[in-house]
Design a protein around this motif. Structure first.
Motif, short mmCIF file in Angstrom:
data_model
loop_
_atom_site.label_atom_id
_atom_site.label_comp_id
_atom_site.label_asym_id
_atom_site.label_seq_id
_atom_site.Cartn_x
_atom_site.Cartn_y
_atom_site.Cartn_z
N SER A 181 0.84 -1.21 0.00
CA SER A 181 0.00 0.00 0.00
C SER A 181 0.87 1.26 0.00
N ASP A 182 2.03 1.19 0.65
CA ASP A 182 2.96 2.33 0.63
C ASP A 182 3.43 2.63 -0.80
N ALA A 183 3.70 1.55 -1.56
CA ALA A 183 4.13 1.74 -2.94
C ALA A 183 3.03 2.42 -3.76
N ILE A 184 1.77 2.00 -3.51
CA ILE A 184 0.63 2.59 -4.22
C ILE A 184 0.44 4.06 -3.80
N VAL A 185 0.57 4.30 -2.49
CA VAL A 185 0.46 5.68 -1.97
C VAL A 185 1.54 6.56 -2.57
N SER A 186 2.78 6.03 -2.65
CA SER A 186 3.88 6.80 -3.24
C SER A 186 3.58 7.17 -4.69
N ALA A 187 2.96 6.24 -5.41
CA ALA A 187 2.57 6.52 -6.80
C ALA A 187 1.57 7.67 -6.85
N GLY A 188 0.65 7.67 -5.88
CA GLY A 188 -0.33 8.77 -5.79
C GLY A 188 0.34 10.10 -5.51
N VAL A 189 1.36 10.08 -4.66
CA VAL A 189 2.08 11.31 -4.31
C VAL A 189 2.86 11.83 -5.53
N VAL A 190 3.41 10.90 -6.34
CA VAL A 190 4.10 11.29 -7.58
C VAL A 190 3.14 12.08 -8.47
N VAL A 191 1.94 11.51 -8.67
CA VAL A 191 0.92 12.17 -9.51
C VAL A 191 0.58 13.53 -8.93
N ALA A 192 0.39 13.59 -7.60
CA ALA A 192 0.04 14.86 -6.95
C ALA A 192 1.12 15.90 -7.18
N GLY A 193 2.42 15.49 -7.03
CA GLY A 193 3.53 16.41 -7.23
C GLY A 193 3.55 16.98 -8.64
N LEU A 194 3.30 16.10 -9.63
CA LEU A 194 3.30 16.55 -11.02
C LEU A 194 2.13 17.49 -11.31
N VAL A 195 0.95 17.15 -10.77
CA VAL A 195 -0.24 18.00 -10.99
C VAL A 195 -0.04 19.38 -10.34
N ILE A 196 0.55 19.39 -9.13
CA ILE A 196 0.84 20.68 -8.45
C ILE A 196 1.82 21.50 -9.31
N TRP A 197 2.82 20.82 -9.88
CA TRP A 197 3.82 21.49 -10.72
C TRP A 197 3.16 22.12 -11.95
N TRP A 198 2.24 21.35 -12.58
CA TRP A 198 1.59 21.82 -13.80
C TRP A 198 0.54 22.90 -13.54
N THR A 199 -0.21 22.75 -12.44
CA THR A 199 -1.37 23.64 -12.22
C THR A 199 -1.16 24.68 -11.13
N GLY A 200 -0.21 24.43 -10.21
CA GLY A 200 -0.01 25.34 -9.08
C GLY A 200 -1.09 25.21 -8.01
N ALA A 201 -1.93 24.16 -8.12
CA ALA A 201 -3.03 23.97 -7.15
C ALA A 201 -2.50 23.27 -5.90
N VAL A 202 -2.10 24.06 -4.88
CA VAL A 202 -1.47 23.46 -3.68
C VAL A 202 -2.44 22.67 -2.82
N TRP A 203 -3.75 22.87 -3.02
CA TRP A 203 -4.74 22.12 -2.21
C TRP A 203 -4.71 20.63 -2.53
N ILE A 204 -4.10 20.28 -3.68
CA ILE A 204 -4.02 18.86 -4.05
C ILE A 204 -3.17 18.09 -3.02
N ASP A 205 -2.17 18.74 -2.45
CA ASP A 205 -1.26 18.10 -1.49
C ASP A 205 -1.99 17.59 -0.24
N PRO A 206 -2.75 18.45 0.48
CA PRO A 206 -3.48 17.90 1.63
C PRO A 206 -4.60 16.93 1.23
N LEU A 207 -5.16 17.10 0.03
CA LEU A 207 -6.19 16.16 -0.43
C LEU A 207 -5.60 14.76 -0.57
N VAL A 208 -4.40 14.68 -1.16
CA VAL A 208 -3.72 13.39 -1.29
C VAL A 208 -3.42 12.81 0.10
N SER A 209 -3.09 13.67 1.06
CA SER A 209 -2.84 13.20 2.44
C SER A 209 -4.08 12.53 3.02
N ILE A 210 -5.26 13.14 2.78
CA ILE A 210 -6.51 12.56 3.28
C ILE A 210 -6.76 11.20 2.61
#
Length: 322
Positions: A181-210
């Motif tokens: 599950s950690d590996a799957i979660v890490s994959a989700g964090v990768v996607v979140a990091g890229l989306v934040i980079w592309w869009t600047g939407a910082v709210w994605i970070d705490p959403l991924v945490s939830i």
């Protein structure tokens, strides 16, 4: 007293007091603790400790609560791995006059501790994420993605170490599920990091945490329930007590079966005690060996204590252990 009887407490280890009773102990091992796990635990703990340190450092630099949340989760996994490894080592300790089953029960306590550690980590993650929703901060998306990408490799590799033995032991299964599950979660964090980079939407970070917290909860709930059941001496999952009873009842010469108790000695070994009413007389050691062999082969019960009764009534010997 046909059928099941649970009229007395303890585990009915009955003793022969000259009342036509006899008991026999079978102490085979249905499932020895998985071999080769020491290397898996050592590698897993080492890799994850190094990764936790990296996540904390880069999480603080990047300003990412998702990375810090994942670091908290990974740290709880390291503690869980340590507990499981220690418990399996303790479980190999020889029995003593005081601990007549050795310290095998420590594996059950470790599984329970592991589940509780995960719930604590979950609470910390949710709290931090909620606070971050209230006051967003800038995040270095690419750095988050790179660190989480390393997490996929670390957790995926550790999960593979435990994959082979995961079906034999709740502690090994817990370690495997956590790492997977950690590996799957890490994959989700990768996607979140890229989306934040592309869009600047910082709210994605705490959403991924939830989302991470929800995944941890779903994974932990089953582990918590099963470890509590084991701690309360419930019949282990995978063993049908009715089938055990009926198999004992159909043994040649057995008129009735009562005082059947089945409980886990450890996360891999199961104990049974039962009274067999055999009016035709004591069947001899060969019968008892056959009965114990059947229990071990069909149900994985490696520690059986069978008490033969020539009459069907309650006797002083049947009350030993109250």
């Amino acid at each position: 007293m046909a059928g099941h009887s649970h009229s007395h407490h303890g585990h009915d280890h009955g003793h022969d007091h000259g009342h036509g009773h006899s008991h026999s102990h079978g102490h085979g091992h249905a499932h020895a603790p998985p071999a080769g796990h020491d290397r898996a635990f050592a590698i897993g703990i080492g890799l994850n400790l190094a990764f936790v340190g990296a996540e904390v450092v880069f999480g603080l630099i990047a300003g990412s609560v998702a990375l810090l949340a994942d670091a908290g989760h990974n740290l709880s996994d390291v503690l869980g791995l340590c507990a499981a490894w220690a418990a399996i080592a303790l479980g190999k300790r020889a029995a003593s006059k005081r601990f007549t089953y050795g310290l095998k029960g420590s594996t059950i306590l470790a599984a329970l501790l592991n589940a509780l550690l995960l719930l604590v980590a979950l609470g910390a993650i949710v709290l931090e994420a909620v606070q971050r929703f209230a006051s967003p901060a800038p995040i270095d998306g690419p750095m988050v993605a790179w660190v989480a990408g390393a997490g996929i490799l670390v957790n995926g590799a550790t999960a593979l170490l435990f994959m082979r033995d995961r079906k034999n032991d709740i502690n090994i299964r817990g370690a495997y599920l956590h790492m997977l599950s950690d590996a799957i979660v890490s994959a989700g964090v990768v996607v979140a990091g890229l989306v934040i980079w592309w869009t600047g939407a910082v709210w994605i970070d705490p959403l991924v945490s939830i989302i991470i917290a929800v995944l941890i909860f779903l994974q932990t709930w089953g582990l918590l329930k099963e470890s509590i059941e084991m701690a309360l001496s419930a019949v282990p999952r995978g063993i049908d007590s009715d089938k055990v009873w009926s198999e004992l009842r159909t043994l040649p010469g057995v008129a009735r079966v009562h005082h059947v108790h089945i409980w886990p000695m450890s996360t891999t070994e199961t104990v049974l005690t039962a009274h067999l009413v055999m009016p035709g007389g004591h069947p001899g050691d060969a019968f008892l060996d056959h009965a114990r062999g059947m229990l071990k082969e069909r149900f994985g019960i490696g520690h059986a204590t069978l008490q033969v009764e020539l009459a069907g009534g309650e006797t002083p010997a049947a009350k030993v252990g109250c």
